[in-house]
Design an enzyme around this catalytic site. Structure first.
Site, PDB file in Angstrom:
ATOM      1  N   LYS A  78       0.904  -1.150   0.018  1.00 55.21           N
ATOM      2  CA  LYS A  78      -0.027   0.151   0.073  1.00 55.21           C
ATOM      3  C   LYS A  78       0.838   1.447   0.111  1.00 55.21           C
ATOM      4  O   LYS A  78       1.994   1.270   0.824  1.00 55.21           O
ATOM      5  CB  LYS A  78      -0.835  -0.004   1.100  1.00 55.21           C
ATOM      6  CG  LYS A  78      -2.025   1.116   1.123  1.00 55.21           C
ATOM      7  CD  LYS A  78      -2.938   0.890   2.507  1.00 55.21           C
ATOM      8  CE  LYS A  78      -3.741   1.818   2.580  1.00 55.21           C
ATOM      9  NZ  LYS A  78      -4.756   2.121   3.663  1.00 55.21           N
ATOM     10  N   SER A 157      -9.695   2.481   3.176  1.00 53.97           N
ATOM     11  CA  SER A 157      -8.701   3.226   2.160  1.00 53.97           C
ATOM     12  C   SER A 157      -7.937   2.001   1.599  1.00 53.97           C
ATOM     13  O   SER A 157      -7.160   2.531   0.409  1.00 53.97           O
ATOM     14  CB  SER A 157      -7.793   4.226   2.741  1.00 53.97           C
ATOM     15  OG  SER A 157      -7.113   3.461   3.828  1.00 53.97           O
ATOM     16  N   SER A 181     -10.189   0.478   7.296  1.00 52.72           N
ATOM     17  CA  SER A 181      -9.657   0.373   6.175  1.00 52.72           C
ATOM     18  C   SER A 181      -9.100  -1.027   5.406  1.00 52.72           C
ATOM     19  O   SER A 181      -8.433  -1.064   4.414  1.00 52.72           O
ATOM     20  CB  SER A 181      -8.726   1.576   5.914  1.00 52.72           C
ATOM     21  OG  SER A 181      -9.526   2.773   5.987  1.00 52.72           O
TER      22      SER A 181
END
Length: 494
Positions: A78, A157, A181
């Protein structure tokens, strides 16, 4: 025959150990898949040369007999994790051009274990969002499609991480979870997402959103893979003052699937008004699965649950407004073009106005407001007191012998991109209604794909565990996974 990129981490590890597959072959299969998946917009910074170099080193390590379970396993990272020499922007324009000269503890742990980096993954800007539409790279797209053929959100997210794992672009991915998330995107994509106990995984080198809530964790296809990957990611880290001095067990060795005698709580406060019938039915079915596996199902109360969402959306923006104050265009990242006569104040204002997206600006303003002199006690201090009460609710349940708590992960299945009205951010914030409580309490939670809704979209259930008992939690999740038998994959369209 399906490609090696469709293997689980555990299957790939075994194939690599037997010599049936090389890390280079596995990595090339993933890189080929990434090259053909541009429509998903999951990978935003590709690192193919680094990947192949790491794969060759992994093959040498396997031949020498020094391999770990993650050696040679290709993963995506990420964009919130700093990786030395690789752009790390947290999906924000304000960090354009930032290439760190240091490595986050999580990624260093993975590289030390022999994992292979395929590239950086899309996300909501600074991890603020539930749809992965608040990104300077553009939106990530869910590999699953609705019955009407519309493109769906992969959640946020960590939407790029979830999409990449679900589409077999990588065998596992890192995510971060501040209010859900990791777990919400996992539920939307039919994958497994684990948010460890706060302090179990180091936050050093992870670009901060809300420091008392952020926690990194693995996103994988199976519970066993999550156990393997967490074992590599977790560590005691002196560079992180909130890192807990708790030894990291061999999580995979704790996976027996035997949950006889475990007490699983069903919180009545989570049966919210307007819950879709598909999700309510799946929740009941999940409880029945665990009962059939030998667990005792207990109705419990978490009375302060209804205050969790408002408390979270005071505390998280308050910490964000403090953490994001450092991005000013002076030392690194984007700097706005200045006009003649502009001074330092104008530079700050223009840089931050151009560099931060609308959702980040909104949360900075909320956070600054609740921390201001006239409202600190009315909002921030009150939210902190509510947080303590929420933690006490869980402590009480644990004191009564509850080993884990079963809830839905999300209030809906994945929905079409573009349907979450930006003029009504509360609608997006409500996506976190089932997930934020354990972030406020610092507890571990995992989302497991258990079924599908009436349109065939995946649905997940969440198990919330005791502090630092991820092994126990993973074992309960394994029992749920085995009972559900969810093996459905999205039809390839990208």
């Amino acid at each position: 025959m399906s490609g090696p990129n469709r293997l689980t981490i555990a299957q790939a590890r075994d194939a690599l150990a037997k010599g049936d597959l090389s890390a280079v072959e596995l990595t090339d299969a993933c890189l080929d898949e990434i090259a053909g998946a541009g429509a998903l917009n999951a990978f935003v910074h590709d690192t193919p040369d680094m990947a192949r170099q790491m794969a060759r080193a992994a093959d040498a390590r396997i031949r020498s007999g020094d391999a770990t379970a993650m050696t040679g396993i290709p993963v995506g990272i990420k964009d919130v994790f700093c990786v030395r020499g690789v752009p790390s922007q947290a999906a924000s324009r304000i960090l354009e051009g930032f290439t760190p000269e240091y490595e986050s503890t999580v990624t260093q742990n993975l590289w030390d274990a022999g994992a292979v980096m395929l590239g950086k993954l899309n996300m909501d800007e600074f991890a603020m969002g539930s749809t992965n539409e608040a990104s300077c790279y553009g939106r990530a797209v869910n590999p699953w499609k609705g019955a009407d053929g519309r493109e769906l959100t992969p959640g946020g997210s960590s939407g790029g991480s979830a999409a990449a794992v679900a589409a077999d672009l990588c065998l596992g991915a890192t995510g971060t979870d501040t209010g859900g998330s990791i777990r919400q995107p996992a539920a939307f994509t039919g994958t497994v997402g684990l948010r460890p106990t706060y302090g179990r995984v180091s936050r050093w080198g992870v670009i901060a959103y809300a420091s008392s809530l952020d926690q990194a964790g693995p996103m994988t296809r199976t519970v066993r893979d999550a156990a393997i990957m967490l074992g590599a990611m977790a560590s005691v880290d002196p560079q992180d003052s909130t890192s807990a001095d708790v030894p990291v067990p061999d999580y995979e060795s704790l996976l027996t699937g035997d949950i006889r005698g475990k007490r699983i709580g069903i919180p009545r406060e989570y049966r919210i008004e307007g819950m879709p019938d598909d999700i309510a039915a799946l929740w009941d079915k999940g409880a029945e699965m665990l009962r059939d596996a030998g667990a005792e199902i207990v109705d419990i109360s978490l009375p302060h649950t209804k205050y969790a969402l408002p408390a979270y959306y005071v505390i998280a923006p308050a910490e964000a407004s403090s953490n994001l104050a450092r991005y000013d265009g002076v030392r690194y990242g984007r700097r706005a073009r200045l006009e003649q006569g502009d001074g330092i104040v104008e530079m700050y204002e223009k840089t931050r106005a151009q560099g931060f997206g609308p959702e980040v600006q909104r949360r900075i303003m909320i956070g600054t407001y609740v921390l201001s002199a006239g409202f600190y006690d009315a909002y921030y201090n009150r939210a902190r007191k509510v947080r303590a009460l929420i933690r006490r609710d869980f402590d009480t349940a644990h004191a009564d012998g509850i080993d884990a708590i079963l809830t839905p992960t999300t209030p809906s299945a994945a929905f079409p991109l573009g349907t979450m009205d930006q003029s009504d951010p509360v609608a997006m914030y409500l996506q976190d209604v089932f997930t934020v409580t354990l972030n406020l309490a610092g507890l571990p939670g995992i989302s497991v794909p258990v079924g599908q809704d009436s349109q065939g979209l995946p649905l997940g259930l969440q198990l919330i565990g005791r502090p630092f008992q991820e092994g126990d939690l993973l074992n309960q999740a394994l029992a749920l996974e085995q009972a559900a038998g969810f093996v459905v994959k999205p039809d390839r369209w990208w």
